[in-house]
Design a protein around this motif. Structure first.
Motif, mmCIF file in Angstrom:
data_model
loop_
_atom_site.group_PDB
_atom_site.id
_atom_site.type_symbol
_atom_site.label_atom_id
_atom_site.label_comp_id
_atom_site.label_asym_id
_atom_site.label_seq_id
_atom_site.Cartn_x
_atom_site.Cartn_y
_atom_site.Cartn_z
ATOM 1 N N LYS A 119 -9.221 -5.723 0.589
ATOM 2 C CA LYS A 119 -9.864 -5.002 1.692
ATOM 3 C C LYS A 119 -9.945 -5.904 2.915
ATOM 4 O O LYS A 119 -10.005 -7.129 2.810
ATOM 5 N N LYS A 120 -9.976 -5.273 4.063
ATOM 6 C CA LYS A 120 -10.175 -6.008 5.302
ATOM 7 C C LYS A 120 -11.638 -6.434 5.415
ATOM 8 O O LYS A 120 -12.470 -6.062 4.596
ATOM 9 N N SER A 156 0.767 -2.273 6.342
ATOM 10 C CA SER A 156 0.054 -3.228 7.197
ATOM 11 C C SER A 156 -0.131 -4.587 6.526
ATOM 12 O O SER A 156 -0.694 -5.503 7.122
ATOM 13 N N GLU A 161 -3.101 1.100 -3.530
ATOM 14 C CA GLU A 161 -3.729 0.162 -2.596
ATOM 15 C C GLU A 161 -3.195 -1.256 -2.840
ATOM 16 O O GLU A 161 -2.831 -1.617 -3.964
ATOM 17 N N SER A 174 0.832 -1.200 0.000
ATOM 18 C CA SER A 174 0.000 0.000 0.000
ATOM 19 C C SER A 174 0.867 1.251 0.000
ATOM 20 O O SER A 174 0.503 2.280 0.562
ATOM 21 N N GLU A 175 2.027 1.168 -0.660
ATOM 22 C CA GLU A 175 2.945 2.306 -0.749
ATOM 23 C C GLU A 175 2.755 3.071 -2.064
ATOM 24 O O GLU A 175 2.712 4.294 -2.083
ATOM 25 N N LYS A 201 -12.690 -1.837 4.641
ATOM 26 C CA LYS A 201 -11.685 -0.788 4.530
ATOM 27 C C LYS A 201 -10.417 -1.333 3.874
ATOM 28 O O LYS A 201 -10.097 -2.522 3.999
ATOM 29 N N THR A 202 -9.681 -0.481 3.189
ATOM 30 C CA THR A 202 -8.444 -0.902 2.551
ATOM 31 C C THR A 202 -7.329 -1.029 3.595
ATOM 32 O O THR A 202 -7.432 -0.496 4.705
ATOM 33 N N PHE A 203 -6.275 -1.737 3.225
ATOM 34 C CA PHE A 203 -5.146 -1.921 4.130
ATOM 35 C C PHE A 203 -4.307 -0.640 4.155
ATOM 36 O O PHE A 203 -3.980 -0.076 3.112
ATOM 37 N N SER A 204 -3.957 -0.204 5.331
ATOM 38 C CA SER A 204 -3.149 1.011 5.467
ATOM 39 C C SER A 204 -1.709 0.732 5.064
ATOM 40 O O SER A 204 -1.289 -0.424 4.937
ATOM 41 N N TRP A 205 -0.945 1.788 4.867
ATOM 42 C CA TRP A 205 0.445 1.683 4.454
ATOM 43 C C TRP A 205 1.236 0.791 5.405
ATOM 44 O O TRP A 205 1.206 0.955 6.612
#
Length: 419
Positions: A153-154, A164, A121, A117-118, A158-162
């Motif tokens: 997505k979790k 994670s 997404e 997610s850098e 929600k999408t995965f954060s940077w």
């Protein structure tokens, strides 16, 4: 796994370390073959005792005859797709349903990006692979195109954060989902996991149970247990023989780490990797067993890993070992037989003598460095469609590390098995 893995603290402690991996499967046919060999050996010994004649050498039935033939390669141009760079392709899986309405020999594959997610997404791509001809004597890989992208997505949508997630492996399941392996990020206290994601929405359905011995017990120099930083689960495969319509029947899934666990890493010869064997049953997946896979040592290499494991049926696998050294990348594909391997799930550490442990057996099928083409960071491998000559296709993909100097390379092989 990016080649940058060698920045881990364990590598910095000793430049002698070379990593490895493992795999397992128990198959009644292989067991029957072993019993048959034992019976044959008994007959031979009886013959020696009565006739004093030298015994004939029995054929090793552990490895049904297989061969791999190189059919061509294709390098995907650098591009952006829906706002993010297409790169970091670390795993690939084939969709046998194909591409509806296609007028040429085109096939659908899914490839996972190892983007944390850098650059965009966390995601996987739907790819279209085109062959040049249906002529059995002239099969080539003509083109690879990106058709669509699906965001991971979790469970809450929600999408995965940077940082994670660290996705590396992907396997298409028979129930409209893909399993995705995440290596984890030990330095950031992000544990590894294998999750099932909806094929259409990308939402997480559930996670497989991961044994405690794979979970790092610290994020610094105090770590004594678990996967190494950026070296967790990378190989992921589902046995095609256990597919069923709608995915109603149980199926087998195999996952392996790219490098030894911290408690298994021997600085003098770090080549012992664990493979996990699951049975996926509705919503209650079961861990069945674990086995030892020993990586070959490659002279003058800076890294050496198991980057993919593919089930080919009958208790047999193909394994992809990728290394990097002064001369660049190299890779080898092995035929693997795991029917007689020891269940290692109760062994706390592989350090020291392993005289009582039977690893999976393997046999070199193809050294890709002998193909006469430049090789890149090959990390993904999957069985593809049946080819016009009746053989099984095998497709490999490389991770370009989002580096302008590297390439996303696809390699097409033909797998022939003698019945």
């Amino acid at each position: 796994m990016s080649q940058r893995w060698h920045k881990s603290k364990l590598f910095n402690k000793s430049n002698k370390i070379k990593f490895s991996a493992l795999s397992n499967y128990w198959d009644s046919k292989v067991l029957g073959d072993r019993l048959l060999r034992l019976f044959s050996l008994t007959l031979i010994l009886l013959t020696v005792c009565t006739a004093c004649a030298p015994p004939a050498v029995a054929k090793d039935r552990s490895f049904p005859e297989m061969s791999l033939e190189f059919l061509g390669e294709y390098q995907l141009p650098k591009m952006n797709f829906e706002g993010a760079p297409v790169g970091g392709l670390s795993g690939i899986t084939y969709d046998p349903k194909g591409i509806s309405g296609a007028t040429s020999k085109a096939y659908r594959f899914y490839a996972i990006s190892d983007d944390k997610s850098e650059n965009g997404e966390a995601r996987f791509y739907s790819l279209r692979l085109d062959l040049t001809s249906s002529d059995p004597a002239n099969i080539r890989l003509k083109k690879v195109a990106v058709d669509s992208v699906t965001t991971l997505k979790k469970a809450d949508g929600k999408t995965f954060s940077w940082g994670s997630i660290n996705p590396e492996g992907i396997a298409l399941s028979p129930r409209n989902s893909v399993f995705v392996a995440s290596e984890g990020l030990t330095h950031a206290s992000i544990p590894p996991f294998v999750g099932e994601f909806d094929l259409k929405t990308g939402e997480l359905r559930s996670n497989l149970p991961i044994p405690k011995r794979y979970i790092p017990d610290a994020s610094d120099e105090e770590q004594q247990q678990g996967v190494l930083d950026n070296s967790g689960f990378e190989s992921l495969s589902i046995d095609p023989e256990t597919f069923s319509p709608g995915g109603l029947d149980p199926f087998r899934l195999f996952a392996a780490t790219a490098a030894p666990l911290m408690q298994d890493a021997d600085p003098e010869q770090a080549s012992k990797i664990r493979i996990l064997h699951y049975i996926i049953v509705d919503k209650t997946p079961q861990l069945v067993s674990e086995n030892l896979y020993q990586l070959d040592q490659v002279p003058m290499s800076l890294l050496n890993n198991l980057t993919e494991l593919v089930t080919v049926g009958g208790g047999q696998f193909l394994s992809l070992e990728r290394s990097f050294g002064l001369s660049g990348y190299s890779a080898r594909i092995y035929q693997v037989a795991a029917g007689a391997a020891t269940d290692t799930s109760r062994i706390k550490s592989f350090k020291g003598t392993m005289a009582m442990v039977e690893p999976v057996r393997k046999k070199l099928l193809l050294d890709l460095s002998e193909l006469g083409i430049p090789l890149y960071n090959l990390e993904g491998m999957t069985l593809g469609p049946q080819l016009p000559d009746g053989s099984q296709s095998v497709v490999l993909v490389s991770d370009d590390n989002f580096d302008e100097a590297e390439r996303t390379q696809f390699i097409l092989l033909s797998l022939k098995k003698k019945n």
